[in-house]
Design a protein around this motif. Structure first.
Motif, PDB file in Angstrom:
ATOM      1  N   THR A  27       1.035  -0.888  -0.372  1.00 27.71           N
ATOM      2  CA  THR A  27      -0.128   0.004  -0.430  1.00 27.71           C
ATOM      3  C   THR A  27       1.119   1.621   0.226  1.00 27.71           C
ATOM      4  O   THR A  27       0.353   2.381  -0.115  1.00 27.71           O
ATOM      5  CB  THR A  27      -0.896   0.102   1.445  1.00 27.71           C
ATOM      6  N   ARG A  28       1.888   1.673   0.397  1.00 28.00           N
ATOM      7  CA  ARG A  28       3.206   2.154   0.510  1.00 28.00           C
ATOM      8  C   ARG A  28       4.001   2.046   0.053  1.00 28.00           C
ATOM      9  O   ARG A  28       5.155   0.480   0.817  1.00 28.00           O
ATOM     10  CB  ARG A  28       3.582   2.998   1.634  1.00 28.00           C
ATOM     11  N   ARG A  29       4.990   2.417  -0.894  1.00 27.17           N
ATOM     12  CA  ARG A  29       6.371   2.508  -1.011  1.00 27.17           C
ATOM     13  C   ARG A  29       7.523   3.874  -1.120  1.00 27.17           C
ATOM     14  O   ARG A  29       6.617   4.461  -1.668  1.00 27.17           O
ATOM     15  CB  ARG A  29       6.740   2.173  -1.958  1.00 27.17           C
ATOM     16  N   ILE A  30       8.289   3.373  -0.187  1.00 22.34           N
ATOM     17  CA  ILE A  30       9.460   4.621   0.146  1.00 22.34           C
ATOM     18  C   ILE A  30      10.105   4.808  -0.298  1.00 22.34           C
ATOM     19  O   ILE A  30      11.364   4.206   0.336  1.00 22.34           O
ATOM     20  CB  ILE A  30       8.965   6.078   1.390  1.00 22.34           C
ATOM     21  N   ALA A  31      10.980   5.132  -1.858  1.00 24.24           N
ATOM     22  CA  ALA A  31      12.342   4.589  -1.907  1.00 24.24           C
ATOM     23  C   ALA A  31      12.776   5.890  -1.788  1.00 24.24           C
ATOM     24  O   ALA A  31      12.473   6.683  -2.737  1.00 24.24           O
ATOM     25  CB  ALA A  31      12.419   4.313  -2.879  1.00 24.24           C
ATOM     26  N   SER A  32      14.464   5.961  -1.026  1.00 24.83           N
ATOM     27  CA  SER A  32      15.143   6.978  -1.565  1.00 24.83           C
ATOM     28  C   SER A  32      16.458   5.959  -2.302  1.00 24.83           C
ATOM     29  O   SER A  32      17.206   5.062  -1.726  1.00 24.83           O
ATOM     30  CB  SER A  32      16.063   7.333  -0.206  1.00 24.83           C
ATOM     31  N   ILE A  33      17.127   6.585  -3.215  1.00 23.89           N
ATOM     32  CA  ILE A  33      18.228   6.173  -4.161  1.00 23.89           C
ATOM     33  C   ILE A  33      19.092   7.161  -4.934  1.00 23.89           C
ATOM     34  O   ILE A  33      18.807   8.013  -5.015  1.00 23.89           O
ATOM     35  CB  ILE A  33      17.546   6.313  -6.007  1.00 23.89           C
ATOM     36  N   ASN A  34      20.189   7.169  -4.797  1.00 26.83           N
ATOM     37  CA  ASN A  34      21.742   7.248  -5.741  1.00 26.83           C
ATOM     38  C   ASN A  34      22.328   6.366  -6.267  1.00 26.83           C
ATOM     39  O   ASN A  34      22.385   5.250  -5.895  1.00 26.83           O
ATOM     40  CB  ASN A  34      22.499   7.903  -4.231  1.00 26.83           C
ATOM     41  N   GLU A  35      22.658   7.373  -7.592  1.00 21.37           N
ATOM     42  CA  GLU A  35      23.297   6.851  -7.699  1.00 21.37           C
ATOM     43  C   GLU A  35      24.629   7.758  -8.610  1.00 21.37           C
ATOM     44  O   GLU A  35      24.721   8.695  -8.498  1.00 21.37           O
ATOM     45  CB  GLU A  35      22.501   6.845  -9.532  1.00 21.37           C
ATOM     46  N   ALA A  36      25.817   6.597  -9.144  1.00 18.55           N
ATOM     47  CA  ALA A  36      27.099   7.029  -9.590  1.00 18.55           C
ATOM     48  C   ALA A  36      27.594   6.301 -10.654  1.00 18.55           C
ATOM     49  O   ALA A  36      27.045   4.961 -11.048  1.00 18.55           O
ATOM     50  CB  ALA A  36      27.686   6.762  -8.425  1.00 18.55           C
ATOM     51  N   PRO A  37      28.118   7.090 -11.347  1.00 15.17           N
ATOM     52  CA  PRO A  37      28.313   6.692 -12.650  1.00 15.17           C
ATOM     53  C   PRO A  37      29.336   5.406 -12.500  1.00 15.17           C
ATOM     54  O   PRO A  37      30.648   5.686 -11.517  1.00 15.17           O
ATOM     55  CB  PRO A  37      29.504   7.378 -13.828  1.00 15.17           C
ATOM     56  N   ILE A  38      29.600   4.069 -13.248  1.00 19.01           N
ATOM     57  CA  ILE A  38      30.241   3.305 -12.977  1.00 19.01           C
ATOM     58  C   ILE A  38      31.081   3.211 -14.072  1.00 19.01           C
ATOM     59  O   ILE A  38      30.718   3.132 -15.217  1.00 19.01           O
ATOM     60  CB  ILE A  38      30.260   2.186 -12.276  1.00 19.01           C
ATOM     61  N   ALA A  39      32.738   2.571 -14.339  1.00 18.68           N
ATOM     62  CA  ALA A  39      32.784   1.898 -15.559  1.00 18.68           C
ATOM     63  C   ALA A  39      32.060   0.774 -15.746  1.00 18.68           C
ATOM     64  O   ALA A  39      32.356  -0.333 -15.141  1.00 18.68           O
ATOM     65  CB  ALA A  39      34.426   1.778 -15.766  1.00 18.68           C
ATOM     66  N   ALA A  40      32.641   0.059 -17.810  1.00 18.14           N
ATOM     67  CA  ALA A  40      31.742  -1.095 -17.777  1.00 18.14           C
ATOM     68  C   ALA A  40      32.650  -2.455 -16.916  1.00 18.14           C
ATOM     69  O   ALA A  40      32.245  -3.218 -16.145  1.00 18.14           O
ATOM     70  CB  ALA A  40      31.304  -1.214 -19.377  1.00 18.14           C
ATOM     71  N   ALA A  41      33.902  -1.921 -17.210  1.00 19.13           N
ATOM     72  CA  ALA A  41      34.643  -3.116 -16.401  1.00 19.13           C
ATOM     73  C   ALA A  41      34.459  -3.225 -14.854  1.00 19.13           C
ATOM     74  O   ALA A  41      35.197  -4.240 -13.834  1.00 19.13           O
ATOM     75  CB  ALA A  41      36.120  -2.813 -16.177  1.00 19.13           C
ATOM     76  N   ASP A  42      33.676  -1.851 -14.056  1.00 13.04           N
ATOM     77  CA  ASP A  42      33.893  -2.711 -12.638  1.00 13.04           C
ATOM     78  C   ASP A  42      32.093  -3.071 -12.240  1.00 13.04           C
ATOM     79  O   ASP A  42      31.409  -2.794 -11.141  1.00 13.04           O
ATOM     80  CB  ASP A  42      33.663  -1.053 -12.102  1.00 13.04           C
ATOM     81  N   ARG A  43      31.182  -3.194 -13.757  1.00 14.17           N
ATOM     82  CA  ARG A  43      29.653  -3.458 -13.175  1.00 14.17           C
ATOM     83  C   ARG A  43      30.065  -5.547 -12.334  1.00 14.17           C
ATOM     84  O   ARG A  43      31.088  -5.733 -12.377  1.00 14.17           O
ATOM     85  CB  ARG A  43      29.283  -4.433 -14.776  1.00 14.17           C
ATOM     86  N   LYS A  44      29.296  -5.836 -11.860  1.00 14.03           N
ATOM     87  CA  LYS A  44      29.042  -6.678 -11.090  1.00 14.03           C
ATOM     88  C   LYS A  44      27.627  -7.600 -10.704  1.00 14.03           C
ATOM     89  O   LYS A  44      27.906  -9.072 -10.854  1.00 14.03           O
ATOM     90  CB  LYS A  44      28.959  -6.580  -9.148  1.00 14.03           C
TER      91      LYS A  44
END
Length: 154
Positions: A117-134
């Motif tokens: 009934t309720r969703r509260i989302a706090s989100i931050n993002e940062a650029p990464i290199a393709a090689a740093d993907r997990k």
């Protein structure tokens, strides 16, 4: 319509609810995802406030139109009664090919029928290199043997 598991949540049922939500979001199908929410569900997603299925579908449609190759991991943080707190991280790239990793927290509240009934989302993002993907599994559901957020220190 109902959406098990139902509150009040146990450790196991809360963890199941989180994994089911992760699986839905990794489908990147707004029509599938919205089925987990009540018809009048209230969201705060970053600085955007939406209410109800039509607005949720519109937000998710916009999101996945710009967040390509999206892969998400959610992790149970805490639960009590009909509430669950979640940590998450996801990776995606934009139209230019720049990769990003987003981190955040969500607070969820559920009706007795198991719909959120309720969703509260706090989100931050940062650029990464393709090689740093997990998050490198094939698009769709995260494999059961894939590392979780704690394995990455997220």
């Amino acid at each position: 319509m109902t959406r098990p598991p139902f509150p009040p949540f146990t450790d196991a049922s809360a963890a199941d609810k989180v994994r089911l939500a992760e699986d839905g979001w990794n489908s990147r199908d707004p029509a599938r995802v919205v089925q987990a929410y009540s018809a009048d569900c209230q969201w705060r997603n970053r600085a955007e406030f939406v209410s109800g299925h039509a607005e949720i579908v519109a937000l998710l449609t916009r999101k996945w139109a710009r967040e390509h190759d999206y892969r998400l991991i959610k992790s149970l943080w805490a639960h009590q009664g009909n509430r669950i707190a979640v940590r998450f991280a996801y990776e995606f790239h934009d139209d230019s090919g720049q990769w990003f990793r987003a981190y955040g927290n969500e607070n969820w509240a559920f009706a007795p029928d198991g719909l959120m009934t309720r969703r509260i989302a706090s989100i931050n993002e940062a650029p990464i290199a393709a090689a740093d993907r997990k998050f490198l599994w094939p698009l769709g559901r995260r494999p059961d043997d894939h590392p979780d957020l704690d394995s990455f220190g997220f």
